[in-house]
Scaffold this active site. Structure first.
Site, short mmCIF file in Angstrom:
data_model
loop_
_atom_site.label_atom_id
_atom_site.label_comp_id
_atom_site.label_asym_id
_atom_site.label_seq_id
_atom_site.Cartn_x
_atom_site.Cartn_y
_atom_site.Cartn_z
N LEU A 203 109.39 26.34 23.14
CA LEU A 203 108.95 27.71 23.33
C LEU A 203 110.13 28.51 23.85
O LEU A 203 110.97 27.99 24.58
CB LEU A 203 107.80 27.78 24.34
CG LEU A 203 106.48 27.08 23.98
CD1 LEU A 203 105.51 27.16 25.17
CD2 LEU A 203 105.85 27.70 22.75
N ASP A 204 110.21 29.79 23.47
CA ASP A 204 111.26 30.65 23.99
C ASP A 204 111.18 30.73 25.51
O ASP A 204 110.11 30.54 26.10
CB ASP A 204 111.14 32.06 23.41
CG ASP A 204 111.38 32.10 21.91
OD1 ASP A 204 111.99 31.15 21.38
OD2 ASP A 204 110.97 33.08 21.28
N ARG A 205 112.29 31.06 26.12
CA ARG A 205 112.35 31.16 27.58
C ARG A 205 111.26 32.07 28.13
O ARG A 205 110.59 31.74 29.11
CB ARG A 205 113.73 31.67 28.01
CG ARG A 205 113.88 31.86 29.51
CD ARG A 205 115.22 32.49 29.85
NE ARG A 205 115.38 32.66 31.28
CZ ARG A 205 116.42 33.23 31.85
NH1 ARG A 205 117.40 33.71 31.09
NH2 ARG A 205 116.50 33.35 33.16
#
Length: 334
Positions: free
Chosen positions: A150-152
């Site tokens: 998942l993106d930050r």
């Protein structure tokens, strides 16, 4: 054979009677014979659409298919006994579900999944090694047990495997698009109806941090978005990602004119001024560098039993507070 995604080839007359793993190894020269055997056992490599044992003899005309995991044909594992080079750290992790073979996390927004430029430690991967030392020998270096990311700035459900066999099986499920992911996104504007987005995604040549819906080496990508609740200045929407490209939800939603609130990389993130309570709530997300995107649920076949299972992550406080503020401004049904 194709260079990415699904690779397919036909067994030739000169291969009649060869072992399945030998025929597969010819088509995957970048992998060791042992690694090819792991891919076959995990169902990543199939014969005539079915899983077969490595020693099965092949016949001319049969179809050999490889469901390449994200990132292409690089080896998925390391030699037995080789530990992961990153360090274990006591990074706080919220565990939603735990079994001997895998674990399901609720990733917090702002937490990086694995080490990379600018983030040498303090990641989910470091925390996993601290909590589950056996993951040091699961998966490629730097990504212990991880089968997706998942993106930050994105919160929500994240899977990790505790054994190599389960990691390979989960990777095969992702590659075959058998894993169903549902996101909640707060987008700017009024999304009126459900949309299916078919737009290939490639890296932006002018700005390497960004991706875009076109360009050289763009890869096929598919998303579905549906409005759930219309709010002042924004819409709460459900997003289903059929494929799993980097930044896919962010790129696709911005591409159809509904960028995610709080996402300055692909849109304004929030109105510059005005908007009352609603505008202030959206600007608060932007100030915290928090795209309003949450991985709400994931559905898949249990990697050991094969039975369907689903895991959900509750909406985090920051997004609940933003929605509450928008609703105070006067919500209405779609």
């Amino acid at each position: 054979m194709a260079e990415q995604g699904l690779r397919e080839d036909v067994i030739g007359a000169g291969e009649e009677g060869d072992r399945f793993d030998i025929a597969a190894a010819r088509r995957l020269p970048e992998l060791s014979r042992t690694e090819v055997g792991r891919w076959i056992a995990a169902g990543i490599v199939r014969l005539d659409g079915r899983e077969r044992p490595p020693g099965r003899r092949v016949r001319a005309g049969q179809h050999l298919a490889v469901d390449l995991p994200e990132g292409g044909p690089a080896p998925l594992g390391r030699p037995p006994g080789e530990s992961d080079p990153i360090e274990a750290e006591p990074v706080p992790l919220e565990v939603l579900h735990e079994e001997p073979e895998f674990v399901v996390l609720n990733k917090a927004a702002g937490l990086v999944v694995h080490p990379g430029p600018g983030h040498p430690g303090g990641t989910v991967a470091n925390g996993l090694l601290h909590r589950y030392p056996e993951m040091a020998r699961v998966g490629p270096p730097g990504r212990p047990g991880l089968v997706h990311r998942l993106d930050r700035g994105t919160s929500g459900v994240l899977l990790a495997a505790r054994t190599e066999a389960v990691r390979l099986r989960l990777a095969a499920g992702f590659a075959r698009r058998e894993v169903k992911k549902r996101y909640l996104a707060l987008v700017l504007g009024t999304l009126r109806a459900r949309q299916r987005i078919l737009a290939p995604i490639g890296r932006d040549p002018q700005y390497r941090r960004r991706f875009r819906c076109r360009g050289r080496n763009a890869r096929a990508a598919e998303s579905e978005v549906e409005p759930i609740e219309h709010l002042p200045l924004a819409t709460l929407a459900a997003v289903r990602l059929v494929t799993g490209r980097t930044h896919q939800a962010r790129v696709h939603l911005a591409g159809i004119g509904f960028p995610i609130a709080g996402d300055a990389l692909y849109g304004p993130g929030a109105p510059r001024r005005g908007g009352g309570i609603a505008g202030a709530a959206l600007r608060r997300l932007l100030r915290h560098d928090r795209p309003a995107l949450h991985a709400a649920s994931i559905r898949l076949a249990h990697p050991r039993t094969g039975t369907p299972v689903a895991f959900e992550a509750p909406l985090p406080n920051d997004l609940r507070q933003a929605l509450a503020a928008l609703r105070r401004s006067g919500a209405r049904s779609p």
